[in-house]
Design a protein around this motif. Structure first.
Motif, PDB file in Angstrom:
ATOM      1  N   TYR A 198       1.001  13.020  13.910  1.00  0.00           N
ATOM      2  CA  TYR A 198      -0.454  12.915  13.956  1.00  0.00           C
ATOM      3  C   TYR A 198      -1.124  14.053  13.186  1.00  0.00           C
ATOM      4  O   TYR A 198      -2.179  13.857  12.574  1.00  0.00           O
ATOM      5  N   THR A 246       1.952   4.668   9.919  1.00  0.00           N
ATOM      6  CA  THR A 246       1.124   3.744   9.136  1.00  0.00           C
ATOM      7  C   THR A 246       0.074   4.516   8.342  1.00  0.00           C
ATOM      8  O   THR A 246      -0.118   4.261   7.149  1.00  0.00           O
ATOM      9  N   MET A 247      -0.591   5.458   8.990  1.00  0.00           N
ATOM     10  CA  MET A 247      -1.613   6.259   8.295  1.00  0.00           C
ATOM     11  C   MET A 247      -0.997   7.092   7.179  1.00  0.00           C
ATOM     12  O   MET A 247      -1.548   7.156   6.069  1.00  0.00           O
ATOM     13  N   VAL A 250      -4.215  -2.221   5.331  1.00  0.00           N
ATOM     14  CA  VAL A 250      -3.852  -1.434   6.506  1.00  0.00           C
ATOM     15  C   VAL A 250      -3.095  -2.302   7.504  1.00  0.00           C
ATOM     16  O   VAL A 250      -2.092  -1.874   8.085  1.00  0.00           O
ATOM     17  N   LEU A 272      -2.078   6.196   3.371  1.00  0.00           N
ATOM     18  CA  LEU A 272      -2.903   7.169   2.662  1.00  0.00           C
ATOM     19  C   LEU A 272      -2.090   8.066   1.736  1.00  0.00           C
ATOM     20  O   LEU A 272      -2.621   8.598   0.759  1.00  0.00           O
ATOM     21  N   ILE A 298       1.433   4.130  14.605  1.00  0.00           N
ATOM     22  CA  ILE A 298       0.087   4.434  14.100  1.00  0.00           C
ATOM     23  C   ILE A 298       0.085   5.618  13.138  1.00  0.00           C
ATOM     24  O   ILE A 298      -0.443   5.502  12.022  1.00  0.00           O
ATOM     25  N   PRO A 299       0.685   6.771  13.478  1.00  0.00           N
ATOM     26  CA  PRO A 299       0.655   7.866  12.498  1.00  0.00           C
ATOM     27  C   PRO A 299       1.474   7.583  11.239  1.00  0.00           C
ATOM     28  O   PRO A 299       1.056   7.957  10.138  1.00  0.00           O
ATOM     29  N   LEU A 335      -5.643  12.322   6.061  1.00  0.00           N
ATOM     30  CA  LEU A 335      -6.896  11.584   6.262  1.00  0.00           C
ATOM     31  C   LEU A 335      -8.094  12.449   5.889  1.00  0.00           C
ATOM     32  O   LEU A 335      -9.014  11.989   5.200  1.00  0.00           O
ATOM     33  N   ALA A 371      -0.769  13.120   9.495  1.00  0.00           N
ATOM     34  CA  ALA A 371      -1.683  11.995   9.227  1.00  0.00           C
ATOM     35  C   ALA A 371      -3.132  12.479   9.203  1.00  0.00           C
ATOM     36  O   ALA A 371      -3.920  12.057   8.346  1.00  0.00           O
TER      37      ALA A 371
END
Length: 149
Positions: free
Chosen positions: A97, A13-14, A65, A18, A10-11, A104, A100
């Motif tokens: 995180y 990917t972000m 995404v 981004l 998840i992190p 974000l 990310a």
């Protein structure tokens, strides 16, 4: 695999979604030319109604995404298959995180502008002139026009 998804996929990917993206220099059919963003689909365009606005396309954004998420899940699945065990360090996860979250928040500064338009899909045709890659800290510049007469 669930721990890997939460702690790493998840992190990452972000960060990858981004942090860097493809730009597309396009001519809008019955419109002007400009730079759009997104990979593999264009999910962000300049606003046609005012010069400092953007348009965001929800379905293209969601698809992009999802592509990034599937890619990183597949990469970590292969790594897990090869090495059998992956030690998930909480400190590395917190670091990812944090990075990310910072990226974000910086991106959200541009998205929350009240002049931006959010649409379900891109409803206009384009003709791609040139493409390239950039990172979120790089400024977009129009490609040089070739004046061969």
């Amino acid at each position: 695999m669930k721990k890997l998804l939460i702690r790493f996929v998840i992190p990452i990917t972000m960060i990858s979604f981004l942090g860097g993206t493809k730009w597309w220099y396009v001519d809008v059919i019955d419109g002007t030319d400009g730079i759009m963003h997104g990979f593999p689909l264009i999910y962000q365009s300049w606003g046609f109604h005012t010069s400092l606005s953007n348009q965001y396309f929800f379905l293209e954004f969601l698809f992009d995404v999802l592509c990034y998420f599937v890619f990183w899940t597949f990469v970590f699945y292969l790594i897990k298959k090869i090495f059998k065990t992956i030690k998930t360090k909480k400190l590395i996860s917190i670091f990812l995180y944090t990075i990310a979250g910072i990226i974000l928040m910086l991106q959200m500064l541009f998205v929350v502008d009240p002049t931006n338009i959010f649409k379900i899909r891109r409803g206009f045709d384009i003709e791609v002139k040139e493409t390239g890659w950039n990172f979120f800290w790089q400024h977009d510049q129009r490609p040089e026009k070739n004046n061969d007469n």
